[in-house]
Design a protein around this motif. Structure first.
Motif, PDB file in Angstrom:
ATOM      1  N   ASP A 183       0.837  -1.201   0.000  1.00 38.62           N
ATOM      2  CA  ASP A 183       0.000   0.000   0.000  1.00 38.62           C
ATOM      3  C   ASP A 183       0.879   1.261   0.000  1.00 38.62           C
ATOM      4  O   ASP A 183       0.656   2.197  -0.773  1.00 38.62           O
ATOM      5  CB  ASP A 183      -0.874  -0.036   1.265  1.00 38.62           C
ATOM      6  N   ILE A 186       2.584   1.680  -3.360  1.00 35.19           N
ATOM      7  CA  ILE A 186       1.697   2.181  -4.422  1.00 35.19           C
ATOM      8  C   ILE A 186       1.676   3.715  -4.382  1.00 35.19           C
ATOM      9  O   ILE A 186       1.807   4.379  -5.414  1.00 35.19           O
ATOM     10  CB  ILE A 186       0.276   1.580  -4.286  1.00 35.19           C
ATOM     11  N   ASP A 187       1.557   4.275  -3.169  1.00 36.37           N
ATOM     12  CA  ASP A 187       1.566   5.743  -3.046  1.00 36.37           C
ATOM     13  C   ASP A 187       2.902   6.321  -3.490  1.00 36.37           C
ATOM     14  O   ASP A 187       2.949   7.301  -4.239  1.00 36.37           O
ATOM     15  CB  ASP A 187       1.290   6.155  -1.591  1.00 36.37           C
ATOM     16  N   VAL A 218       0.921   0.837 -11.335  1.00 44.17           N
ATOM     17  CA  VAL A 218       0.305   1.992 -10.661  1.00 44.17           C
ATOM     18  C   VAL A 218       0.041   3.113 -11.668  1.00 44.17           C
ATOM     19  O   VAL A 218      -1.038   3.714 -11.675  1.00 44.17           O
ATOM     20  CB  VAL A 218       1.228   2.496  -9.521  1.00 44.17           C
ATOM     21  N   LEU A 253      -3.888   1.054 -12.954  1.00 44.57           N
ATOM     22  CA  LEU A 253      -4.560   1.657 -11.787  1.00 44.57           C
ATOM     23  C   LEU A 253      -5.000   3.087 -12.121  1.00 44.57           C
ATOM     24  O   LEU A 253      -6.149   3.460 -11.873  1.00 44.57           O
ATOM     25  CB  LEU A 253      -3.626   1.657 -10.556  1.00 44.57           C
ATOM     26  N   THR A 287      -8.958  -2.106  -9.524  1.00 37.97           N
ATOM     27  CA  THR A 287      -9.166  -1.381  -8.263  1.00 37.97           C
ATOM     28  C   THR A 287      -7.884  -1.469  -7.436  1.00 37.97           C
ATOM     29  O   THR A 287      -7.049  -2.363  -7.639  1.00 37.97           O
ATOM     30  CB  THR A 287     -10.309  -2.002  -7.437  1.00 37.97           C
ATOM     31  N   ARG A 288      -7.758  -0.593  -6.468  1.00 35.49           N
ATOM     32  CA  ARG A 288      -6.575  -0.612  -5.607  1.00 35.49           C
ATOM     33  C   ARG A 288      -6.533  -1.924  -4.810  1.00 35.49           C
ATOM     34  O   ARG A 288      -5.489  -2.533  -4.633  1.00 35.49           O
ATOM     35  CB  ARG A 288      -6.614   0.597  -4.672  1.00 35.49           C
ATOM     36  N   HIS A 289      -7.703  -2.390  -4.350  1.00 35.38           N
ATOM     37  CA  HIS A 289      -7.777  -3.640  -3.586  1.00 35.38           C
ATOM     38  C   HIS A 289      -7.263  -4.805  -4.425  1.00 35.38           C
ATOM     39  O   HIS A 289      -6.459  -5.627  -3.972  1.00 35.38           O
ATOM     40  CB  HIS A 289      -9.230  -3.878  -3.140  1.00 35.38           C
TER      41      HIS A 289
END
Ligand code: HEM
Length: 410
Positions: free
Chosen positions: A205, A208-209, A224, A228, A234-236
């Motif tokens: 997580d 990804i950011d 990403v 994405l 989806t992020r999930h």
């Protein structure tokens, strides 16, 4: 689960199905019970953990048929899904990694990843993998004897390679190694696996950011800033797909490299051939993959319709496991299957599975095993096991077969 069709599989002589998974008696061979099951020619009913029953498919032709049939489902949400680990079904049903999805969802996700593992892409990684293996051999040699070929070499190679590919920073490597040692062990409880997965997802997580802000030349950055960002995943789901790729890519090599090294030491004539002619390495890797078949029990399926095999039908609604080690040791497909013969040059083995889920990382897997073994035997020509192979603790209950540790001297 009572098959009612006339073609229903033979349930064997005993009324109570045998318990599965079945342990190997030798690390280089499938469990002894597979050969008589295969000779019977029909699937065998077994009891899997958690009180369910499933069919074992063992012959080479049947395993390929059972894995490529359109009614073969990998979806863990199906009640008959024959999960082998505590909590495995619930976790897979919630996270939906693409290894446990069916088309068309599976096809969509797989397409996002397949370009990362082409022969060309993987070839470009060769120099980096060679460097990693050389560094890790130095580490192994710096350890007091006997050193552990699993913890002091293979695990370090496999985690470094997969983290480099995905773009996990080297400062997070030790953390990743701790997580995977819990999540990869089938002896871990559902709670322990849950906590390890939460840690893994926390790490992904964060990445990804970070990679949305400053992309690098790595798989996570491309996903990403591609699928994405475009809203195609989806992020999930992205978290799950990165998680399964990290896990599958590391766990297989971690187990395969030490086992393959031991297999070659156990067959010194074959190792001598490789020392004399290194061009034999690629064929040798495929033969080692066939011979050892470490992903034997990963192919968990449910038949959504009747699936016809050579001698019987898997009834619709039943769970089954297409045993890769049993297929790869079928004498009708591989003469003298127990013999390690690096000149066999048969790439039609099913060590990477078969059908739509056939290993997406197989080009990388082959290269990593080859380089890790070549560098090891070149740099440590006197390598030898420090304890008899028969005394080594087997990882019989984990999703990928392997050895807990392999003490070696040189
Ligand atoms: C080194 C030896 C390896 C072996 C023996 C192996 C074996 C397998 C097998 C048997 C499957 C099919 C599972 C099924 O049908 O349910 C599979 C799928 C998969 N493998 Fe591998 N694997 C290896 C290396 C790797 C590597 C290096 C990666 C990634 C970097 C990887 C990532 C995956 C993924 C993501 C899937 C799921 C593919 C799909 O469902 O479409 N594997 N692997």
């Amino acid at each position: 689960m009572t098959p009612s069709t006339p073609e229903a599989p033979d349930t064997g002589a005993s009324a109570d199905p045998v318990e599965f998974p079945i342990a190997r008696s030798c690390p280089f061979s499938p469990p002894d019970a597979y050969a008589p099951m295969r000779e019977r020619g029909t699937p065998t009913k077994v009891a899997v953990p958690g009180g369910k029953e499933a069919w074992l498919v063992t012959g080479f032709k049947d395993v390929r048929a059972a894995l490529s049939h359109p009614a073969s489902s990998s979806d863990a949400r199906h009640p008959a899904f024959p999960a082998l680990g505590d909590g495995e079904q619930a976790v897979a049903a919630e996270l939906r990694p693409f290894i446990r999805m069916d088309p068309p969802d599976h096809t969509r996700v797989r397409r996002m990843l397949v370009g990362e593992f082409t022969v060309k892409r993987v070839r470009e990684m060769r120099t980096a993998i060679e460097e990693i293996c050389r560094e890790q051999v130095e580490y192994l040699l710096s350890r007091p004897m006997p050193a552990d070929l699993v913890g002091d070499y293979a695990n370090r190679v496999s985690t470094t390679v997969i983290c480099r590919l995905l773009g996990v920073p080297m400062e997070d490597l030790e953390f990743f190694r701790r997580i995977t040692s819990v999540s990869g062990a089938r002896t871990s409880t559902a709670e322990e696996v849950g906590a390890a997965l939460a840690d893994l997802f926390g790490l992904i997580d964060r990445l990804i950011d970070e990679k949305a802000q400053s992309p690098g030349d790595d798989l996570i950055s491309r996903l990403v800033n591609g699928p994405l960002e475009r809203g195609e995943i989806t992020r999930h789901s992205l978290l799950s797909q990165i998680g399964i790729t990290l896990n599958a890519g590391h766990e297989t090599s971690r187990n395969m490299i030490p086992l393959a090294a031991l297999d070659l030491l156990d067959n010194p004539d074959q190792l001598d051939l490789l020392r004399e002619d290194p061009s034999l390495w690629p064929g040798a890797v495929d033969e080692l993959l066939r011979h050892l078949s470490v992903a034997d029990v990963i192919t968990l399926r449910v038949a959504t319709e009747d699936i016809p095999l050579e001698g019987a039908t898997i009834p619709a609604g039943d769970g089954y496991i297409a045993l890769l080690a049993a297929a790869n040791h079928d004498p009708e497909a591989f003469p003298e299957p127990g013999r390690l013969d690096i000149a066999r040059s048969q790439r039609n083995h099913v060590a990477f599975g078969y059908g739509v889920h056939q290993c997406v990382g197989q080009n990388l897997g082959r290269l990593e095993i080859e380089v890790a073994l070549r560098v090891l035997f070149e740099k440590v020509p006197t390598l030898r096991p420090a304890v008899p192979v028969g005394d080594l603790p087997l990882r019989s209950s984990s999703a990928i077969f392997g050895l807990e540790e392999v003490p070696v001297s040189w």
